[in-house]
Scaffold this active site. Sequence first.
Site, PDB file in Angstrom:
ATOM      1  N   SER A 253       0.808  -1.222   0.000  1.00 50.39           N
ATOM      2  CA  SER A 253       0.000   0.000   0.000  1.00 50.39           C
ATOM      3  C   SER A 253       0.843   1.277   0.000  1.00 50.39           C
ATOM      4  O   SER A 253       0.707   2.139   0.851  1.00 50.39           O
ATOM      5  CB  SER A 253      -0.944  -0.028   1.195  1.00 50.39           C
ATOM      6  OG  SER A 253      -1.724  -1.191   1.120  1.00 50.39           O
TER       7      SER A 253
ATOM      8  N   ARG B 257       7.687   6.058  -4.202  1.00 49.85           N
ATOM      9  CA  ARG B 257       8.233   6.707  -3.005  1.00 49.85           C
ATOM     10  C   ARG B 257       7.582   6.082  -1.783  1.00 49.85           C
ATOM     11  O   ARG B 257       6.438   5.641  -1.817  1.00 49.85           O
ATOM     12  CB  ARG B 257       7.985   8.221  -3.017  1.00 49.85           C
ATOM     13  CG  ARG B 257       6.531   8.614  -2.949  1.00 49.85           C
ATOM     14  CD  ARG B 257       6.362  10.128  -3.014  1.00 49.85           C
ATOM     15  NE  ARG B 257       4.964  10.489  -2.992  1.00 49.85           N
ATOM     16  CZ  ARG B 257       4.166  10.452  -4.045  1.00 49.85           C
ATOM     17  NH1 ARG B 257       4.644  10.062  -5.216  1.00 49.85           N
ATOM     18  NH2 ARG B 257       2.897  10.788  -3.946  1.00 49.85           N
TER      19      ARG B 257
ATOM     20  N   ASP C  78      -4.064  -1.658  -0.852  1.00 44.71           N
ATOM     21  CA  ASP C  78      -5.179  -1.930   0.071  1.00 44.71           C
ATOM     22  C   ASP C  78      -6.445  -1.172  -0.316  1.00 44.71           C
ATOM     23  O   ASP C  78      -7.562  -1.655  -0.109  1.00 44.71           O
ATOM     24  CB  ASP C  78      -4.790  -1.628   1.520  1.00 44.71           C
ATOM     25  CG  ASP C  78      -4.285  -0.212   1.755  1.00 44.71           C
ATOM     26  OD1 ASP C  78      -4.166   0.572   0.780  1.00 44.71           O
ATOM     27  OD2 ASP C  78      -3.977   0.118   2.905  1.00 44.71           O
TER      28      ASP C  78
END
Length: 496
Positions: A156, A171, A209
């Site tokens: 996630s 990132r 998620d």
Amino acid sequence: MPIAKPANQVASTITSQHLSDRVLEIQDAFEVSPTKLKQIVAHFVEELKKGLSAKGGNIPMIPVWVMDYPNGTETGDYLAIDLGGTNLRVVLVHLLGGQKFETEQEKYHLPKGMRTTRNRDELFEFIADCLEKFFYKLHPNGIEKGALLPLGFTFSYPASQTRIDTGVLQRWTKGFDIPNVEGEDVVPLLMDKINEKKLPIKVVALINDTAGALVASRYTDPTTEMGLIFGTGVNGAYYDRVGNIEKLKGKLLPDITDDSPMLINCEYGSFDNEHESLPRTKYDILIDEQSPRPGQQAFEKMTAGYYLGELIRLILVELYEEKQVFQKYSKDSEQIKLLYTPYLLDTSFLAEIEGDQDLENFPEVVRLFQEFLKIEPTLDERRLSRALSEIIGNRSARLSVCGIGAACTKMNIKKCHCAADGSVFHKYPKFPERAADSLADIFGWKEENIHPRNYPIQIVPSQDGSGVGAAVIAALAHARQAKGLSLGLAEAYKKA
């Protein structure tokens, strides 16, 4: 009925007039009016579009190669892992069809320092270790020779995917800052560690998620149009159309047409990194400046659970330095050294303060201050903390739903369910009510005298996105691949 402005009632009971005035000043700084919400949503819509353009923008708007809607008939056994902000969860999902499923699962707490380890191998070895423990708990004698358990990896964090079974980390977010992972495909990093252990497991889909929450919920509720996370981080996912995704034009195989659905993982925690529309306070600016990544994740830093405890800590530090609170403790005392410790207070601190039902003595507030800070708060300090928790919680809820407002506006969705997961949604008192009230401000439902239970767009608890969602996505991918249809960029298939 509109929700009353928070904090006024509690602030009015504070005996120190100056402290009461300061609470109201802070409340004004954190206030987000209906007009401001609408301005933010309008800017948000344009930023979503920009993220889909060839040039791109602050919001990544990642196509995740889920190109079908689940209908509840999908079946099979799938492993799923969810690397969240605080835990690793391992799940075995039995999709039974008929919109039914069963799960077996374990949670493993991330070791202290794991989010900022300097050695990336430590993270992926930890995941493989947990998979090994879980696998042999369920299958002490192994499984049939040559068989492989398909694994849906819920990762996630912003990751670009050229295919459904790849994911290059763009990132880190949620406090992770591990070197040599950004710019790398995390699937082979994990598979290397799984293969070292000779586990009969293969990653078949990398999912987020938020996308998982949408797909898992749509498996049982066809009116679901968005998946949402209100937890350590904040995010949204929805189905767009391939024809709207300019950055994919000319890069797809012919079996993917413009009217094909495409699930988009927005990763909109980075909304308004240019600080054009979000009403930042001096505390928000301080959090950003002191964070590992100043100038990034602007929306997340104002709304997500990882930062809410830090907001109240910064305010309490300021009030201590103004000689308004905790004056029986010297600056070199253990208590004040704790108060000055960044991120010592997590979101549970605020949530439990708001959950204190005794508005006369606030015994839960006393317990929390003793537990976290070893401070014995005066009655005024307890009232102050309750007021601040309400102020911070209210703003978080109001800003958080701007992503819903933007996606529904962009796709012209007038009525739907938005499936939400995350610790803030589930555990923060009044968050669902505040979120619904804020959506009503955005869409003007109050002017239409619509009762909250009849609001056209409802935020509902999601099904298990990171477990069941990963399984359903893997099942959808398998079905599509069985038809010989692509699930990625044309170039990704040429390389394969």
